[in-house]
Design an enzyme around this catalytic site. Sequence first.
Site, PDB file in Angstrom:
ATOM      1  NE  ARG A 194      -6.112   1.139  12.024  1.00 33.42           N
ATOM      2  CZ  ARG A 194      -4.984   0.966  11.340  1.00 33.42           C
ATOM      3  NH1 ARG A 194      -4.144   1.966  11.181  1.00 33.42           N
ATOM      4  NH2 ARG A 194      -4.670  -0.200  10.814  1.00 33.42           N
ATOM      5  CE1 TYR A 205      12.761  33.639   1.600  1.00 30.02           C
ATOM      6  CE2 TYR A 205      13.136  31.289   1.332  1.00 30.02           C
ATOM      7  CZ  TYR A 205      12.756  32.523   0.802  1.00 30.02           C
ATOM      8  OH  TYR A 205      12.370  32.597  -0.497  1.00 30.02           O
ATOM      9  CG  MET A 240       9.367  25.379  -2.630  1.00 27.61           C
ATOM     10  SD  MET A 240       8.338  26.408  -3.686  1.00 27.61           S
ATOM     11  CE  MET A 240       7.193  27.109  -2.511  1.00 27.61           C
ATOM     12  CE  LYS A 281       0.008  -0.115   4.984  1.00 28.89           C
ATOM     13  NZ  LYS A 281      -0.570  -0.780   6.145  1.00 28.89           N
TER      14      LYS A 281
HETATM   15  C1  LIG Z   1       0.242  -1.731   6.782  1.00 30.38           C
HETATM   16  C2  LIG Z   1      -0.301  -2.950   7.362  1.00 30.38           C
HETATM   17  C3  LIG Z   1       0.563  -4.008   7.726  1.00 30.38           C
HETATM   18  C4  LIG Z   1       2.057  -3.902   7.677  1.00 30.38           C
HETATM   19  O1  LIG Z   1       2.538  -3.267   8.833  1.00 30.38           O
HETATM   20  P1  LIG Z   1       4.117  -3.041   9.037  1.00 30.38           P
HETATM   21  O2  LIG Z   1       4.220  -2.473  10.396  1.00 30.38           O
HETATM   22  O3  LIG Z   1       4.522  -2.073   7.987  1.00 30.38           O
HETATM   23  O4  LIG Z   1       4.763  -4.357   8.872  1.00 30.38           O
HETATM   24  C5  LIG Z   1      -0.032  -5.172   8.158  1.00 30.38           C
HETATM   25  N1  LIG Z   1      -1.370  -5.298   8.253  1.00 30.38           N
HETATM   26  C6  LIG Z   1      -2.213  -4.300   7.930  1.00 30.38           C
HETATM   27  C7  LIG Z   1      -3.669  -4.492   8.058  1.00 30.38           C
HETATM   28  C8  LIG Z   1      -1.706  -3.093   7.476  1.00 30.38           C
HETATM   29  O5  LIG Z   1      -2.539  -2.112   7.157  1.00 30.38           O
END
Ligand SMILES: *Cc1c(COP(=O)(O)O)cnc(C)c1O
Length: 370
Positions: free
Chosen positions: A137, A262, A310, A39
Amino acid sequence: MDSTVASLNRVLISRSALENNFLLCRKVAGDALLMPMIKANGYGHGMCECARVFAAAGARCFGVAEVAEAVALRQAGFEQKILVFAGMLPDFYSAILEFDLTPVFVDGSQLDSFARYAAAEDRVVAVHLKMDVGMGRQGFPPCDLPKIVSLVDRFDSLELQGIMAHFPMADDKDNSINRTIITRFTEAVAPFENRNIYLHLSNSCALFYFSEARFNMVRPGIALYGYGVDLSESQYKLLPAMSFVSRVIQVREVEKGKKLGYGHSFVTKRKTRLALIPVGYEDGYLRKLSNKGFVLLKGKRAPVVGRVSMNLIIVDVTDILGVRLGDEAVLMGRQGEEKIDADEIAGWLGTISYEVLCLFGHCNSKEYID
Ligand SMILES: *Cc1c(COP(=O)(O)O)cnc(C)c1O
């Protein structure tokens, strides 16, 4: 004329590091199926490129957050199983079927409408269910599992393929909450263990730290990119896959007492040699790194002085001999004997490696090496 000129700022991704990390995770996973989490554009490393490396190394499934990511993988030609972990709305039912994706349902509220949709299309869709066993969550409480499984069972168009949950703090290895999470999950899935389904709980840290949490599928993310797991007391080594480099575009000498950049947030305390590097907050090198970050030049650490602009930073190279126009500057990665990794930058920023990798990866074009 047809010419392209690349940015001086380059995020480099090492394919061999990704492969090394995948193979290590698979070795540790043993008989459990390894599902690489790709992801967030592969945690900033490029989703399709990472998927290609992992597939070549033997990955048989992938995990993404959104349907759009899964569709992009299909359109790039990937035929592996793809689990979609977040954002399941009725808007996506047709894409789930069209692209043969595997949805994760976080409660029973959509099962009925999804099952009818699949039935109308004459399809049987494999689904996974997500419990909340302490993450607090997303998901449903473990006490609801039997009810939701029987709901899935009621529909011929649904096939229960997996049950999962997620750790809230597996990185805190010794925290007793981890035992509680494992126990709750184990007890909840026990009645369904004789079914031929995937049970999955472990992210990267849990994969390496808690062998009893591997069940028959694991979902590492950050470890694949070389971070997140403390392996200092192990024989294993994860290799950071991302580095971030630029070039020196000016070297100049200024007097003691010179006010820099800056806001004049830095005043030289001596006659000072400065190098300018064309990276800034626009490239993910956040303004918070003003007077805080370091950059590698000639294999040595040069402090960022003054504000991050920037598109520019100023670094003090007074103590580094021979820095010249065009020299390579390493913002993250190795140079000579020195290194700056995402954990160190995360420390300067008050965040975690995950965020640094996403930031640099999303803000810059990527080149694949090795
Ligand atoms: C992102 C995610 C993981 C991976 O977690 P890491 O800490 O990056 O290994 C595993 N399970 C779910 C549901 C996630 O969203």
